[in-house]
Design an enzyme around this catalytic site. Structure first.
Site, short mmCIF file in Angstrom:
data_model
loop_
_atom_site.label_atom_id
_atom_site.label_comp_id
_atom_site.label_asym_id
_atom_site.label_seq_id
_atom_site.Cartn_x
_atom_site.Cartn_y
_atom_site.Cartn_z
N ASP A 72 0.89 -1.17 0.00
CA ASP A 72 0.00 0.00 0.00
C ASP A 72 0.92 1.21 0.00
OD1 ASP A 72 -1.76 2.05 0.53
OD2 ASP A 72 -2.89 0.95 2.06
N ARG A 86 -5.42 -6.80 -0.14
CA ARG A 86 -6.15 -5.55 -0.36
C ARG A 86 -5.86 -5.13 -1.79
NH1 ARG A 86 -4.87 -3.07 3.86
NH2 ARG A 86 -3.15 -1.66 3.34
N ASP A 144 -2.85 6.77 -3.57
CA ASP A 144 -3.06 5.73 -2.55
C ASP A 144 -3.43 4.45 -3.29
OD1 ASP A 144 -3.44 4.34 -0.26
OD2 ASP A 144 -5.17 5.48 0.44
N HIS A 153 -11.97 -2.65 8.01
CA HIS A 153 -11.94 -1.21 7.69
C HIS A 153 -13.05 -0.87 6.72
CE1 HIS A 153 -10.00 -2.07 3.78
NE2 HIS A 153 -9.23 -2.93 4.44
#
Ligand SMILES: [Mn+2]
Length: 469
Positions: free
Chosen positions: A292, A425, A303, A375
């Site tokens: 990330d 992710r 991001d 999250h």
């Protein structure tokens, strides 16, 4: 003669400090910052004043500071990148005997001796010519400056930091804050005016202008190039630090000043730690590498997260989790259009992940999805990586936000241990357009087949050889 030489040396130093060559040519223009101040003023209540401070400097080690990072609101409104400054914005024009003005910037004074140590300063004249302000003073003039804050209907300001150093000069940041509090008779902070400040800055910053879109495209593009290069370079013997370093090198190569946040580069169990930052595992073996990482380019943060098998091939379990996160992301993309409530993005991601985890037998109760997807799916993106914006509103044209579902299964989780230490992710940066959306980070592959194919390519970094220590 000696004295003459010294004088000459001083003059020479000042000249050297004044000129800097070969700077990037794509900084935001002074007209951009002027336009943002105008837009800010339009949202201020009648007869109000807004007060915006620079961020404090931060200690890295004893007498060494971290590289300075400006308060994004100050940068947005002024382009000023130095500490110890305060901006006053007036809703209405003020008049003196010889001038009309609606803004004042107090800045760091120039100091030839200091500048040879800690860097160039714009100073009053530089701020006037480069940033387009008319009323500019040194910070030390704030105290004596005649301004009666009681005459305003409202004083709008952000939360004031308290953990700052005070050099007792009276005009560093601590001094400017003290002066403001005393002039405005502020004894306790007013949450209502903070909320108003937040509302105004969120309303402005959640919609990107043409100039900002240009910088956002650059920061996301160069971050994607970095992700792709690491995918090519990665192998079971690479360290997390080295992968981190490739990202940072490529950011610098393209002129990014920094990373938008501390890079998260974690393999296997480390990939299950949401804000893992040590990045110090010496090798990755056959685990999934979660990266990330996004650059900060002229203030604007990317991001982007990619998860890749360090050995170039997803195991069946890694692939099953990866495909589920991918599906969640695809489903969220489908509702990325004007009018969708921001909160629906996360609802959709959670729904897809819940159903998928039930199907794989990793959970049996839908409520347990929180254990593996703790999250949220989206946040605005811009000058702050978690940017300002109205998180309870609907999507609008020229908003940029992330779409980042994830699944993290640490060791000892209550499921078959074949799933343990898999963390996935996938995070992309989405721009809302007139009719739909654009994935700004599409240049870095997300499909598992494309990722496996990219890992088979060679990287320049594979050829680099350094002496053993
Ligand atoms: Mn994010």
């Amino acid at each position: 003669m000696k004295q003459f030489l010294l004088l000459f040396a001083c003059a020479f130093t000042l000249l050297t400090v004044q000129s800097q060559e070969n700077l990037p040519t794509d900084y935001l223009s002074k007209e951009f910052h002027q336009g943002r101040r105008e837009a800010f003023r339009n949202l201020m209540p009648a007869n109000s004043v807004a007060v915006i401070f620079s961020y404090p400097e931060r200690v890295f080690s004893k007498d060494i500071n971290y590289n300075y990072h400006q308060n994004p609101d100050m940068y947005y409104l002024t382009g000023y990148k130095e500490p110890d400054a305060v901006l006053l914005l007036f809703k209405d024009n003020k008049t003196t005997a010889n001038d009309t003005y609606n803004e004042i910037l107090f800045v760091r004074e120039r100091n030839a001796a200091q500048e040879t140590w800690t860097g160039r300063r714009l100073g009053v004249e530089g701020v006037k010519s480069k940033l387009g302000f008319k009323m500019v003073y040194n910070g030390k003039d704030f105290n004596a400056f005649a301004i009666d804050f009681k005459k305003f209907s409202q004083i709008i300001y952000d939360k004031i930091p308290t953990d700052i150093r005070n050099n007792k000069s009276g005009f560093d940041l601590a001094g400017l804050i003290e002066t403001f509090k005393s002039k405005a008779s502020i004894t306790a902070e007013n949450e209502t005016v903070h909320q108003l400040f937040d509302k105004i800055t969120s309303t402005l910053r959640e919609i990107k202008t043409v100039e900002e879109l240009d910088l956002m495209r650059k920061t996301v593009k160069l971050s994607c190039i970095a992700h792709n290069e690491v995918m090519k370079a990665v192998g079971p013997d690479m360290s997390e630090n080295e992968a981190d370093g490739i990202h940072r090198y490529i950011h610098k190569h393209y002129g990014a000043e920094d990373e938008g946040y501390p890079p998260i580069v974690g393999a296997g169990a480390n990939g299950c730690i949401l804000h893992y930052g040590e990045n110090n595992a010496t090798k990755m073996d056959n685990q999934l590498l979660l990266m990330d990482v996004g650059s900060e380019y002229h203030g604007y943060s990317a991001d982007v997260t990619r998860t890749v098998p360090a050995n170039g091939k997803f195991s069946p379990e890694q692939k099953a989790i990866y495909e589920l996160v991918y599906e969640a992301q695809e489903e969220v993309f489908k509702i990325c259009k004007e009018g969708t409530p921001f909160q629906d993005l996360n609802k959709k991601a959670r729904e897809v992940i819940t159903n998928g985890l039930l199907k794989l037998g990793i959970i049996t109760d839908p409520k347990d999805v929180r254990m593996y997807y703790p999250h949220s799916c989206s946040h605005f993106l811009g000058l702050d990586v978690h940017d300002k914006g109205n998180y309870m509103g609907n999507l609008k044209e020229n908003m940029i936000f992330t779409v980042e579902p994830g699944i993290y299964i640490p060791a000892n989780s209550k499921c078959d241990k074949k799933w343990w230490n898999i963390g996935v992710r996938i995070e992309d940066d989405v721009l809302i357009t007139k009719s739909s959306y654009e994935n700004l980070s599409a240049e870095s592959p997300r499909k598992w087949q494309e990722i496996e194919a990219l890992t088979k390519q060679k990287s320049t970094f594979n050829e680099m050889k350094f002496p053993k220590i």
